[in-house]
Scaffold this active site. Structure first.
Site, mmCIF file in Angstrom:
data_model
loop_
_atom_site.group_PDB
_atom_site.id
_atom_site.type_symbol
_atom_site.label_atom_id
_atom_site.label_comp_id
_atom_site.label_asym_id
_atom_site.label_seq_id
_atom_site.Cartn_x
_atom_site.Cartn_y
_atom_site.Cartn_z
ATOM 1 N N ASP A 20 11.108 -2.778 -8.326
ATOM 2 C CA ASP A 20 11.771 -3.700 -7.391
ATOM 3 C C ASP A 20 13.036 -3.028 -6.705
ATOM 4 O O ASP A 20 13.670 -2.074 -7.407
ATOM 5 C CB ASP A 20 12.182 -4.840 -7.935
ATOM 6 C CG ASP A 20 12.646 -5.880 -6.989
ATOM 7 O OD1 ASP A 20 11.788 -6.577 -6.297
ATOM 8 O OD2 ASP A 20 13.974 -6.039 -6.724
ATOM 9 N N GLN A 53 0.883 -1.355 -0.035
ATOM 10 C CA GLN A 53 0.031 -0.046 -0.134
ATOM 11 C C GLN A 53 0.899 1.294 0.016
ATOM 12 O O GLN A 53 0.390 2.255 -0.763
ATOM 13 C CB GLN A 53 -1.007 0.054 1.208
ATOM 14 C CG GLN A 53 -2.369 -0.747 1.240
ATOM 15 C CD GLN A 53 -3.119 -0.838 0.007
ATOM 16 O OE1 GLN A 53 -3.326 0.493 -0.378
ATOM 17 N NE2 GLN A 53 -3.187 -1.701 -0.744
ATOM 18 N N HIS A 85 15.317 6.948 -4.247
ATOM 19 C CA HIS A 85 15.534 6.022 -5.348
ATOM 20 C C HIS A 85 14.406 5.862 -6.246
ATOM 21 O O HIS A 85 14.590 5.913 -7.579
ATOM 22 C CB HIS A 85 16.256 4.619 -4.641
ATOM 23 C CG HIS A 85 15.100 4.197 -3.665
ATOM 24 N ND1 HIS A 85 14.804 5.105 -2.757
ATOM 25 C CD2 HIS A 85 14.751 2.965 -3.412
ATOM 26 C CE1 HIS A 85 13.878 4.278 -2.043
ATOM 27 N NE2 HIS A 85 13.869 2.859 -2.453
ATOM 28 N N ARG A 86 13.187 5.834 -5.640
ATOM 29 C CA ARG A 86 12.102 5.535 -6.402
ATOM 30 C C ARG A 86 11.677 6.591 -7.218
ATOM 31 O O ARG A 86 11.180 6.445 -8.387
ATOM 32 C CB ARG A 86 11.023 4.875 -5.608
ATOM 33 C CG ARG A 86 9.794 4.407 -6.073
ATOM 34 C CD ARG A 86 8.609 3.639 -5.258
ATOM 35 N NE ARG A 86 9.278 2.517 -4.444
ATOM 36 C CZ ARG A 86 9.865 2.613 -3.354
ATOM 37 N NH1 ARG A 86 9.531 3.659 -2.561
ATOM 38 N NH2 ARG A 86 10.335 1.497 -2.536
ATOM 39 N N PHE A 98 8.392 3.559 5.351
ATOM 40 C CA PHE A 98 8.435 2.178 5.721
ATOM 41 C C PHE A 98 9.564 1.462 5.791
ATOM 42 O O PHE A 98 10.597 2.135 5.300
ATOM 43 C CB PHE A 98 7.214 1.558 4.626
ATOM 44 C CG PHE A 98 7.742 1.425 3.340
ATOM 45 C CD1 PHE A 98 7.915 2.580 2.310
ATOM 46 C CD2 PHE A 98 8.389 0.280 2.763
ATOM 47 C CE1 PHE A 98 8.245 2.506 1.245
ATOM 48 C CE2 PHE A 98 8.758 0.214 1.402
ATOM 49 C CZ PHE A 98 8.695 1.599 0.637
ATOM 50 N N LYS A 151 3.980 1.624 -1.217
ATOM 51 C CA LYS A 151 4.298 2.076 -2.866
ATOM 52 C C LYS A 151 3.196 2.566 -3.480
ATOM 53 O O LYS A 151 3.566 3.407 -4.297
ATOM 54 C CB LYS A 151 4.844 0.673 -3.278
ATOM 55 C CG LYS A 151 6.146 0.226 -2.873
ATOM 56 C CD LYS A 151 6.668 -1.008 -3.714
ATOM 57 C CE LYS A 151 7.895 -1.620 -3.140
ATOM 58 N NZ LYS A 151 8.355 -2.631 -4.094
ATOM 59 N N TYR A 178 12.984 0.249 5.929
ATOM 60 C CA TYR A 178 14.355 0.611 6.365
ATOM 61 C C TYR A 178 14.527 1.919 6.621
ATOM 62 O O TYR A 178 15.552 2.566 6.972
ATOM 63 C CB TYR A 178 15.674 0.067 5.609
ATOM 64 C CG TYR A 178 15.611 -1.399 5.305
ATOM 65 C CD1 TYR A 178 16.286 -2.060 6.495
ATOM 66 C CD2 TYR A 178 14.970 -2.052 4.360
ATOM 67 C CE1 TYR A 178 16.291 -3.614 6.277
ATOM 68 C CE2 TYR A 178 15.027 -3.462 4.199
ATOM 69 C CZ TYR A 178 15.564 -4.136 5.379
ATOM 70 O OH TYR A 178 15.746 -5.612 5.005
ATOM 71 N N ASP A 179 13.298 2.882 6.331
ATOM 72 C CA ASP A 179 13.386 4.368 6.595
ATOM 73 C C ASP A 179 14.162 4.813 7.546
ATOM 74 O O ASP A 179 14.832 5.877 7.555
ATOM 75 C CB ASP A 179 12.055 4.887 6.289
ATOM 76 C CG ASP A 179 11.466 4.915 4.615
ATOM 77 O OD1 ASP A 179 12.583 4.716 3.902
ATOM 78 O OD2 ASP A 179 10.654 5.211 4.253
ATOM 79 N N LYS A 192 10.558 13.164 0.395
ATOM 80 C CA LYS A 192 11.079 11.779 0.299
ATOM 81 C C LYS A 192 11.150 11.493 -1.121
ATOM 82 O O LYS A 192 12.049 10.921 -1.952
ATOM 83 C CB LYS A 192 10.568 10.882 1.139
ATOM 84 C CG LYS A 192 11.211 9.204 0.941
ATOM 85 C CD LYS A 192 10.315 8.188 1.639
ATOM 86 C CE LYS A 192 10.865 6.833 1.069
ATOM 87 N NZ LYS A 192 10.099 5.607 1.396
HETATM 88 P P1 IMP Z 1 10.269 -5.321 -3.029
HETATM 89 O O1 IMP Z 1 8.792 -4.989 -3.063
HETATM 90 O O2 IMP Z 1 10.686 -6.656 -3.455
HETATM 91 O O3 IMP Z 1 10.678 -4.307 -4.000
HETATM 92 O O4 IMP Z 1 11.017 -5.073 -1.796
HETATM 93 C C1 IMP Z 1 11.683 -3.824 -1.408
HETATM 94 C C2 IMP Z 1 12.004 -3.885 0.068
HETATM 95 O O5 IMP Z 1 13.138 -3.117 0.102
HETATM 96 C C3 IMP Z 1 11.019 -3.347 1.079
HETATM 97 O O6 IMP Z 1 10.213 -4.281 1.536
HETATM 98 C C4 IMP Z 1 11.901 -2.653 2.177
HETATM 99 O O7 IMP Z 1 12.416 -3.612 2.886
HETATM 100 C C5 IMP Z 1 12.909 -2.100 1.267
HETATM 101 N N1 IMP Z 1 12.678 -0.699 0.578
HETATM 102 C C6 IMP Z 1 12.552 -0.490 -0.544
HETATM 103 N N2 IMP Z 1 12.149 0.987 -0.903
HETATM 104 C C7 IMP Z 1 12.356 1.404 0.467
HETATM 105 C C8 IMP Z 1 12.237 2.457 0.777
HETATM 106 O O8 IMP Z 1 11.631 3.485 0.213
HETATM 107 N N3 IMP Z 1 12.078 2.599 2.246
HETATM 108 C C9 IMP Z 1 12.581 1.963 2.877
HETATM 109 N N4 IMP Z 1 12.759 0.565 2.823
HETATM 110 C C10 IMP Z 1 12.443 0.135 1.151
#
Ligand code: IMP
Length: 198
Positions: A72, A13, A181-182, A153, A15, A155-156, A176
């Site tokens: 990802d 949610q 990165h996103r 969320f 994302k 590791y923020d 943010k």
């Molecule tokens: P994905 O859903 O496989 O891309 O998992 C990415 C994982 O990386 C997330 O569950 C978080 O643990 C971490 N992550 C990715 N982007 C962020 C962010 O913007 N903040 C904090 N943790 C992130």
């Protein structure tokens, strides 16, 4: 540019909120898998963020029949040889807080100055006609020894961005999105999308 309707290939949610804010600002609509009445949860077998983003976007596009966007992402910590990397979401069982604690435990002996890390995001978009776009964004930071802030969320709370003098969990969401990165991957993705949509 033509306004598009995308399905987000994720059940996360947070994302969805971030993607809606970023792509919505350009007039695009982002639907969830649930909104489309479909399910898609392929195994993330890729070795890179780009490969995993494509796996997720291809699967969601096939299920929903409309262009699918997938992100990802993960945290790459230099002192841990790049871990947790593509395994960030599965670094250890449990909650986000458990994974943060596991990361801090693994970094207990890493001194200040060697705690550099970056968040990486690969954004993939797959169209029903087979066209594919992949874009990458990175954000450099430092892993703090203890959590700070309540936003965001994952590791923020331990990801400190020196240029902002705050952790991702302390930054207002719009800020943010601007530096993350996103946000950067999506900005690069938007440029590619503009080229494709004309
Ligand atoms: P994905 O859903 O496989 O891309 O998992 C990415 C994982 O990386 C997330 O569950 C978080 O643990 C971490 N992550 C990715 N982007 C962020 C962010 O913007 N903040 C904090 N943790 C992130």
């Amino acid at each position: 540019m033509r306004r598009m309707k995308f399905v987000l290939a994720s059940n996360n949610q947070k994302k969805l909120i971030e993607l809606r804010a970023i792509l919505g600002a350009q007039g695009h609509e982002v639907l969830s898998l649930h909104d489309c009445g479909v399910e898609s949860d392929p195994e993330e077998t890729g070795q890179t963020f780009e490969q995993n983003a494509l796996i997720k976007a291809r699967s969601a596009c096939a299920a929903a029949g409309i262009p699918a966007v997938a992100d990802d992402s993960g945290l790459v910590v230099d002192a841990l040889g790049g871990a947790p990397g593509v395994r960030s979401a599965r670094y250890c069982p449990g909650s986000d807080a458990d994974r943060v604690n596991f990361l801090l435990k693994n970094m207990q002996s890493v001194p200040d100055g060697k705690r550099t890390a970056r968040f990486v995001s690969a954004v993939a978009c797959v169209f029903p006609d087979g066209r594919e776009i992949v874009a990458r964004g990175e954000c450099e930071g430092v892993i703090l020894p203890a959590a700070r802030g309540t936003g965001g969320f994952g590791y923020d709370p331990v990801f400190y961005v020196p240029q902002e003098k705050m952790t991702f969990a302390e930054l207002p969401p719009q800020r943010k999105n601007a530096v993350s990165h996103r946000g950067r991957a999506l900005a690069a993705f938007s440029e590619r999308l503009k080229e494709i949509l004309g």
